[in-house]
Design a protein around this motif. Structure first.
Motif, PDB file in Angstrom:
ATOM      1  N   ASP A  96      36.372  41.832  39.941  1.00 56.11           N
ATOM      2  CA  ASP A  96      37.081  40.305  40.629  1.00 56.11           C
ATOM      3  C   ASP A  96      38.941  40.060  40.151  1.00 56.11           C
ATOM      4  OD1 ASP A  96      36.368  38.996  43.401  1.00 56.11           O
ATOM      5  OD2 ASP A  96      35.678  37.403  41.254  1.00 56.11           O
ATOM      6  N   ASP A  97      39.065  40.804  39.186  1.00 57.33           N
ATOM      7  CA  ASP A  97      39.716  40.819  38.385  1.00 57.33           C
ATOM      8  C   ASP A  97      40.351  42.290  37.599  1.00 57.33           C
ATOM      9  OD1 ASP A  97      37.171  42.063  36.525  1.00 57.33           O
ATOM     10  OD2 ASP A  97      37.719  40.622  34.751  1.00 57.33           O
ATOM     11  N   GLY A  98      40.216  43.236  38.755  1.00 56.31           N
ATOM     12  CA  GLY A  98      40.475  44.352  38.728  1.00 56.31           C
ATOM     13  C   GLY A  98      41.255  44.895  39.690  1.00 56.31           C
ATOM     14  N   ALA A  99      41.322  46.545  40.546  1.00 58.32           N
ATOM     15  CA  ALA A  99      42.591  46.792  41.379  1.00 58.32           C
ATOM     16  C   ALA A  99      42.155  47.562  41.739  1.00 58.32           C
ATOM     17  CB  ALA A  99      43.521  47.341  39.912  1.00 58.32           C
ATOM     18  N   ALA A 100      40.835  47.782  41.997  1.00 56.78           N
ATOM     19  CA  ALA A 100      40.168  49.069  43.564  1.00 56.78           C
ATOM     20  C   ALA A 100      40.507  50.167  43.063  1.00 56.78           C
ATOM     21  CB  ALA A 100      40.579  48.763  44.484  1.00 56.78           C
ATOM     22  N   GLN A 101      40.519  50.802  41.630  1.00 57.40           N
ATOM     23  CA  GLN A 101      40.895  51.877  40.908  1.00 57.40           C
ATOM     24  C   GLN A 101      39.636  52.871  40.341  1.00 57.40           C
ATOM     25  OE1 GLN A 101      44.232  50.633  38.634  1.00 57.40           O
ATOM     26  NE2 GLN A 101      42.467  49.781  37.257  1.00 57.40           N
TER      27      GLN A 101
ATOM     28  N   THR B 119      34.276  33.277  40.704  1.00 59.31           N
ATOM     29  CA  THR B 119      35.381  32.522  40.716  1.00 59.31           C
ATOM     30  C   THR B 119      34.694  31.283  42.368  1.00 59.31           C
ATOM     31  OG1 THR B 119      35.899  34.146  42.354  1.00 59.31           O
ATOM     32  CG2 THR B 119      37.118  33.671  40.320  1.00 59.31           C
TER      33      THR B 119
ATOM     34  N   TYR C 226      49.179  35.740  32.315  1.00 62.79           N
ATOM     35  CA  TYR C 226      48.462  35.303  33.919  1.00 62.79           C
ATOM     36  C   TYR C 226      49.165  34.085  33.615  1.00 62.79           C
ATOM     37  CZ  TYR C 226      43.689  37.371  34.150  1.00 62.79           C
ATOM     38  OH  TYR C 226      43.146  37.619  34.204  1.00 62.79           O
TER      39      TYR C 226
ATOM     40  N   GLU D 109      30.497  40.395  43.085  1.00 65.86           N
ATOM     41  CA  GLU D 109      30.195  40.989  44.565  1.00 65.86           C
ATOM     42  C   GLU D 109      29.460  42.274  44.648  1.00 65.86           C
ATOM     43  OE1 GLU D 109      31.422  38.517  46.894  1.00 65.86           O
ATOM     44  OE2 GLU D 109      30.057  37.685  47.958  1.00 65.86           O
TER      45      GLU D 109
ATOM     46  N   PRO E 224      34.088  37.186  35.797  1.00 57.05           N
ATOM     47  CA  PRO E 224      33.327  35.523  36.035  1.00 57.05           C
ATOM     48  C   PRO E 224      33.664  35.121  37.135  1.00 57.05           C
ATOM     49  CG  PRO E 224      35.453  36.076  34.398  1.00 57.05           C
ATOM     50  CD  PRO E 224      35.239  36.994  35.516  1.00 57.05           C
TER      51      PRO E 224
ATOM     52  N   ARG F 297      48.131  43.711  30.727  1.00 56.82           N
ATOM     53  CA  ARG F 297      48.894  42.790  31.713  1.00 56.82           C
ATOM     54  C   ARG F 297      49.312  42.210  30.674  1.00 56.82           C
ATOM     55  NH1 ARG F 297      43.399  40.603  33.198  1.00 56.82           N
ATOM     56  NH2 ARG F 297      43.605  40.040  30.656  1.00 56.82           N
TER      57      ARG F 297
ATOM     58  N   ILE G 194      42.360  33.477  31.413  1.00 57.65           N
ATOM     59  CA  ILE G 194      41.703  32.635  31.791  1.00 57.65           C
ATOM     60  C   ILE G 194      41.067  31.432  30.526  1.00 57.65           C
ATOM     61  CG2 ILE G 194      42.202  32.762  34.201  1.00 57.65           C
ATOM     62  CD1 ILE G 194      39.403  34.238  33.771  1.00 57.65           C
TER      63      ILE G 194
ATOM     64  N   GLN H 235      36.086  46.953  43.866  1.00 57.73           N
ATOM     65  CA  GLN H 235      36.718  46.345  43.657  1.00 57.73           C
ATOM     66  C   GLN H 235      36.251  45.081  42.703  1.00 57.73           C
ATOM     67  OE1 GLN H 235      40.597  44.763  45.769  1.00 57.73           O
ATOM     68  NE2 GLN H 235      41.562  44.051  43.519  1.00 57.73           N
TER      69      GLN H 235
END
Ligand SMILES: Cc1cc2nc3c(=O)[nH]c(=O)nc-3n(C[C@H](O)[C@H](O)[C@H](O)COP(=O)(O)OP(=O)(O)OC[C@H]3O[C@@H](n4cnc5c(N)ncnc54)[C@H](O)[C@@H]3O)c2cc1C
Ligand SMILES: Nc1ncnc2c1ncn2[C@@H]1O[C@H](COP(=O)(O)O)[C@@H](O)[C@H]1O
Lengths: 325, 263
Positions: free
Chosen positions: B122-127, B13, B229, B38, B11, B226, B27, B120
């Motif tokens: 936007d809805d993630g964890a840099a993993q 943002t 939210y 991005e 999404p 998860r 959401i 990363q």
């Protein structure tokens, strides 16, 4: 639950602030735990850092190796995998080093991975319930993590507040001999310091700081005109630099500058933690944003829900009138 | 060089105000505008610039559903030669390790010299990037903000560290790099470009095509899930000025003055 370890980052023999924050986070995960510090490095630097950490951890596992003089995350991971017992929980600060180390370490330890944890709610029946954020801090989420085969958890810097006092007289355990040869396909060469720019935003008492909300390169002038009228400097958030609208030296945040102004005007900035990490000294923050739910309004002193492309020029005009009148 | 870029549709943002759905477990997705994550777009641009210098091809891959084809096509319009959709019901509910496991299976069935991800989601964890590297036993570097091809065996890369300083490393190929925003200036994609790639077929590969063991991915394999939210209670929160624009302008000037500003 397995043993809890905290990976200590340090520089020039001084442990990072995160050393204490990780100890705090460990206690939230398990109030009865006595977390063990894990520290890697070489020479007098690691000795000095280990000694200082021993005042906040009952046990410090030290891995001293010439190859670890610079914390190359690939080599650090290889070293840690040798000493950390299966099923352990390893805490790492969520910074440029933790982002590099954490995910791969979790795979190698066959452990779960949770990143950028802000708070720990509960640990129940072998599961951890933690709080993280998504979408640049616009929403938070509870996550559930299965601890049965251990976990690597990166902890957001500054999220776990450290109470004063409570000192330990920890023992330092030298684990250096347990590490075999360390080789990696990635070799550290050098660190290049950030270029200093035309304007030193770290020294200005008033900053007009612009974010993605400025929308276009041509609109930068709006902020510059206001800054002139206010006797301020223009700083910005990361997207403005990514788009090459302003030089990197103007970026406020964890990967930019740390500023300590008296007044910070956050204009079209959402308020991500990486941005806020660069604002120190508790300035008076005025946020102008068209989204009333923008996280910046949680940390600002005064907020205005408006379009900066209209609000800022009006402020400039008003200041000019006052100057003339 | 053969380069794979792992991309994700998220999404947007900067275009949407996020709302929670009534159940609080997600959401509100109905009216969301989606776009490419991005940093992934910067990763594709970087890959295209590398093959422009050294030759080779860029492939983009995503783990997702039919809707996610849209971002594959967008990046193909930028110049990626091929798009691949890794899609299976069994993938639903995967955690980061699950996504990395799926990507790993795809990589092993092909040959890439270099694999790029975004830093990363936007809805993630840099993993995902670091996990993929560890699963493949390739070297990894995160937060990469410059890449120089030294020769067919190695790269010289810059990593963004604190304060805008740059950590320079040499890294052997094949490797996985997670790309930070700002590394380049991604080219513009117009409607015309998208139309040109509209009819290129995008293969969809399932768990069995990839040889992914179902127990290692999806909900079954996820150690991290998860729960919900929520929007946290405001801290002290800002005093929101309720006046008209002119009044607010005056008020802000007054407040700034009171704190030593305005010459
Ligand atoms: C490892 C890492 C390091 C990072 N380091 C930094 C760092 O040092 N500094 C930094 O800033 N970021 C950093 N980031 C990025 C950070 O996570 C955010 O993406 C970034 O701070 C968002 O910038 P922003 O608030 O300007 O943009 P957005 O989050 O897109 O917010 C734009 C805001 O502008 C508002 N807006 C839009 N148009 C208008 C208008 N006309 N009028 C008023 N308001 C408007 C919107 O409502 C929105 O709230 C880093 C990220 C990573 C992963
Ligand atoms: N579903 C996916 N498909 C392909 N690549 C992904 C997917 N999820 C994440 N990635 C890649 O991994 C990077 C980091 O994502 P994450 O670890 O989820 O924050 C993204 O920028 C993408 O490059």
């Amino acid at each position: 639950m397995g043993r809890i370890f905290a990976y200590i980052t340090h520089k020039n023999g001084v442990a990072d602030d995160s050393a204490l924050e990780l100890a705090m986070a460990a206690r939230k995960i398990d109030p009865s735990a006595s977390p063990t510090a894990l520290i890697t490095g070489w020479g007098s630097a690691i000795d000095a850092a280990s000694a200082s950490v021993a005042s906040s951890y009952a046990e410090v596992w030290k891995i001293s190796n010439e190859k670890l003089a610079y914390p190359n995350a690939e080599l650090v991971r290889k070293a840690l995998v040798q000493v950390v017992p299966a099923g352990s929980i390893v805490l790492v600060p969520h910074d440029h080093f933790g982002i590099d180390l954490g995910p791969g370490l979790s795979v190698r330890l066959n452990a779960a991975f949770v990143s950028d944890v802000l708070a720990v709610d509960a640990t129940e029946g072998g599961f951890l319930r933690a709080v993280r954020q998504e979408f640049g801090g616009q929403v938070s989420a509870h996550v559930r993590c299965d601890l049965s085969s251990g976990a690597v958890i990166t902890i957001r810097p500054g999220a776990f507040k450290v109470p004063a006092g409570a000192t330990q007289n920890g023992t330092i355990v030298d684990k250096s001999a347990e590490i075999g040869a360390l080789e990696s396909g990635r070799r550290y060469i050098e660190t290049i310091a950030a270029e200093s720019g035309d304007v030193d935003i770290t020294r200005h008492p008033i900053l007009v700081s612009i974010g993605r909300g400025i929308q276009d390169k041509d609109n930068i002038a709006i902020a510059e005109e206001l800054a002139v009228a206010l006797g301020a400097a223009v700083s910005c958030s990361r997207p403005v630099v990514d788009a090459k609208w302003l030089p990197k030296s103007r970026q406020v945040g964890s990967s930019g500058q740390t500023v300590k102004p008296k007044v910070y005007l956050a204009c079209g900035i959402s308020g991500s933690f990486q941005h806020l990490a660069g604002i120190k000294g508790n300035p008076f923050i005025v946020a102008i944003n068209k989204n009333p739910k923008a996280p910046i309004f949680q940390v600002a002193d005064v907020g205005i829900v408006d379009d900066i492309l209209e609000f800022l020029p009006e402020m400039t005009d008003k200041l000019k009138q006052v100057a003339v009148g | 060089m053969e380069i794979l870029v792992c991309i994700k549709r998220v999404p947007d943002t900067s275009e949407n105000e996020l709302q929670l759905n009534t159940g609080g477990n997600d959401i509100e997705r109905d009216d969301l505008v989606y776009s490419i994550n991005e940093p992934d777009n910067y990763a594709v641009e970087e890959a295209l610039q590398i093959v422009a210098r050294t030759g080779g091809n860029v492939t983009v891959a995503t783990v997702g559903g039919e809707d996610d084809e849209e971002v594959l096509r967008r990046e193909m319009a930028m110049g990626a030669k091929q798009g691949v959709l890794l899609s299976d019901e069994a993938f639903n509910g995967s955690d980061g390790k699950g996504i990395a496991t799926i990507l790993k299976s795809y990589v092993e069935k092909n040959h890439y010299d270099l694999i790029l991800t975004g830093v990363q989601a936007d809805d993630g964890a840099a993993q995902v990037g670091g996990m993929l590297a560890a699963l493949l036993d390739y070297p990894f570097a995160s937060l990469v903000n410059s890449i120089e091809v030294v020769d067919g065996q190695k790269l010289r890369i810059g990593r963004e560290i604190e304060g805008g300083n740059k950590e320079v490393n040499e890294i052997d190929l094949p490797c996985v790099l997670s790309i930070q925003t700002g590394i380049n200036e991604p080219r513009y994609v117009g409607m015309k470009g998208i139309r040109q790639v509209a009819s290129i077929e995008i293969p969809a590969l399932s768990a069995s095509d990839l040889g992914v063991a179902e127990a290692t991915v999806g909900e079954a394999g996820a150690k991290v899930t998860r729960i919900d939210y929520f929007v946290p209670a405001l801290g002290k929160g800002a005093e929101i000025l309720q006046g008209g624009r002119e009044e607010n302008v005056e008020k802000v000037i007054e407040l700034v003055k009171a704190r030593g500003g305005v010459n």
